[in-house]
Design a protein around this motif. Structure first.
Motif, mmCIF file in Angstrom:
data_model
loop_
_atom_site.group_PDB
_atom_site.id
_atom_site.type_symbol
_atom_site.label_atom_id
_atom_site.label_comp_id
_atom_site.label_asym_id
_atom_site.label_seq_id
_atom_site.Cartn_x
_atom_site.Cartn_y
_atom_site.Cartn_z
ATOM 1 N N LEU A 78 0.815 -1.195 0.000
ATOM 2 C CA LEU A 78 0.000 0.000 0.000
ATOM 3 C C LEU A 78 0.862 1.262 0.000
ATOM 4 O O LEU A 78 0.589 2.199 -0.745
ATOM 5 C CB LEU A 78 -0.929 0.001 1.222
ATOM 6 C CG LEU A 78 -1.799 1.255 1.384
ATOM 7 C CD1 LEU A 78 -2.784 1.350 0.234
ATOM 8 C CD2 LEU A 78 -2.523 1.237 2.709
ATOM 9 N N TRP A 79 1.920 1.282 0.830
ATOM 10 C CA TRP A 79 2.760 2.479 0.940
ATOM 11 C C TRP A 79 3.516 2.788 -0.345
ATOM 12 O O TRP A 79 3.562 3.965 -0.749
ATOM 13 C CB TRP A 79 3.712 2.348 2.124
ATOM 14 C CG TRP A 79 2.963 2.430 3.430
ATOM 15 C CD1 TRP A 79 2.735 1.426 4.295
ATOM 16 C CD2 TRP A 79 2.323 3.590 3.971
ATOM 17 N NE1 TRP A 79 1.997 1.864 5.353
ATOM 18 C CE2 TRP A 79 1.721 3.203 5.182
ATOM 19 C CE3 TRP A 79 2.173 4.903 3.548
ATOM 20 C CZ2 TRP A 79 1.006 4.093 5.974
ATOM 21 C CZ3 TRP A 79 1.480 5.792 4.347
ATOM 22 C CH2 TRP A 79 0.899 5.375 5.543
ATOM 23 N N PRO A 80 4.115 1.829 -1.006
ATOM 24 C CA PRO A 80 4.791 2.180 -2.271
ATOM 25 C C PRO A 80 3.832 2.731 -3.323
ATOM 26 O O PRO A 80 4.189 3.670 -4.063
ATOM 27 C CB PRO A 80 5.396 0.864 -2.737
ATOM 28 C CG PRO A 80 5.573 0.065 -1.504
ATOM 29 C CD PRO A 80 4.428 0.457 -0.616
ATOM 30 N N LEU A 104 4.046 6.449 -4.930
ATOM 31 C CA LEU A 104 4.089 6.577 -6.385
ATOM 32 C C LEU A 104 2.993 7.524 -6.877
ATOM 33 O O LEU A 104 3.239 8.378 -7.739
ATOM 34 C CB LEU A 104 3.934 5.199 -7.035
ATOM 35 C CG LEU A 104 4.077 5.154 -8.550
ATOM 36 C CD1 LEU A 104 5.487 5.555 -8.948
ATOM 37 C CD2 LEU A 104 3.756 3.771 -9.056
ATOM 38 N N ALA A 105 1.800 7.402 -6.319
ATOM 39 C CA ALA A 105 0.701 8.291 -6.692
ATOM 40 C C ALA A 105 1.008 9.728 -6.255
ATOM 41 O O ALA A 105 0.736 10.692 -6.998
ATOM 42 C CB ALA A 105 -0.602 7.815 -6.052
ATOM 43 N N LEU A 106 1.603 9.879 -5.083
ATOM 44 C CA LEU A 106 1.970 11.204 -4.600
ATOM 45 C C LEU A 106 3.036 11.843 -5.499
ATOM 46 O O LEU A 106 2.952 13.033 -5.826
ATOM 47 C CB LEU A 106 2.475 11.098 -3.158
ATOM 48 C CG LEU A 106 2.613 12.395 -2.380
ATOM 49 C CD1 LEU A 106 1.247 13.075 -2.236
ATOM 50 C CD2 LEU A 106 3.216 12.110 -1.014
ATOM 51 N N ALA A 107 4.015 11.059 -5.940
ATOM 52 C CA ALA A 107 5.050 11.567 -6.842
ATOM 53 C C ALA A 107 4.439 11.953 -8.184
ATOM 54 O O ALA A 107 4.804 12.982 -8.769
ATOM 55 C CB ALA A 107 6.142 10.519 -7.028
#
Length: 76
Positions: free
Chosen positions: A2-4, A8-11
């Motif tokens: 979930l965190w990666p 990735l979505a945040l980046a």
């Protein structure tokens, strides 16, 4: 996992914001350069008009170039 995906979505969102801002800056630079060009043309026209207006004035005053107030060798 979930965190990666979150990072990735945040980046991706960050890069999207930077891209949108870059496009906006590019458009503003284009608009600013157009305004500077127009102003330059207006200043050039004004300088030409001033030069044309100064020619009859200089002819009327006799073309005196001494603005210091001193008299020349032939003047008494």
């Amino acid at each position: 996992m979930l965190w990666p995906m979150f990072f990735l979505a945040l980046a991706f969102c960050g890069l999207t914001v930077l891209g949108v801002l870059a496009v906006r800056v590019g458009l503003e630079v284009r608009r600013f350069s157009r305004a500077v060009g127009d102003s330059s043309e207006r200043i050039t026209r004004a300088a030409e008009n001033l030069e044309r207006a100064a020619v009859p004035l200089a002819a009327r005053t006799g073309g005196a170039t001494d603005s210091g107030g001193t008299q020349g060798p032939n003047e008494t």
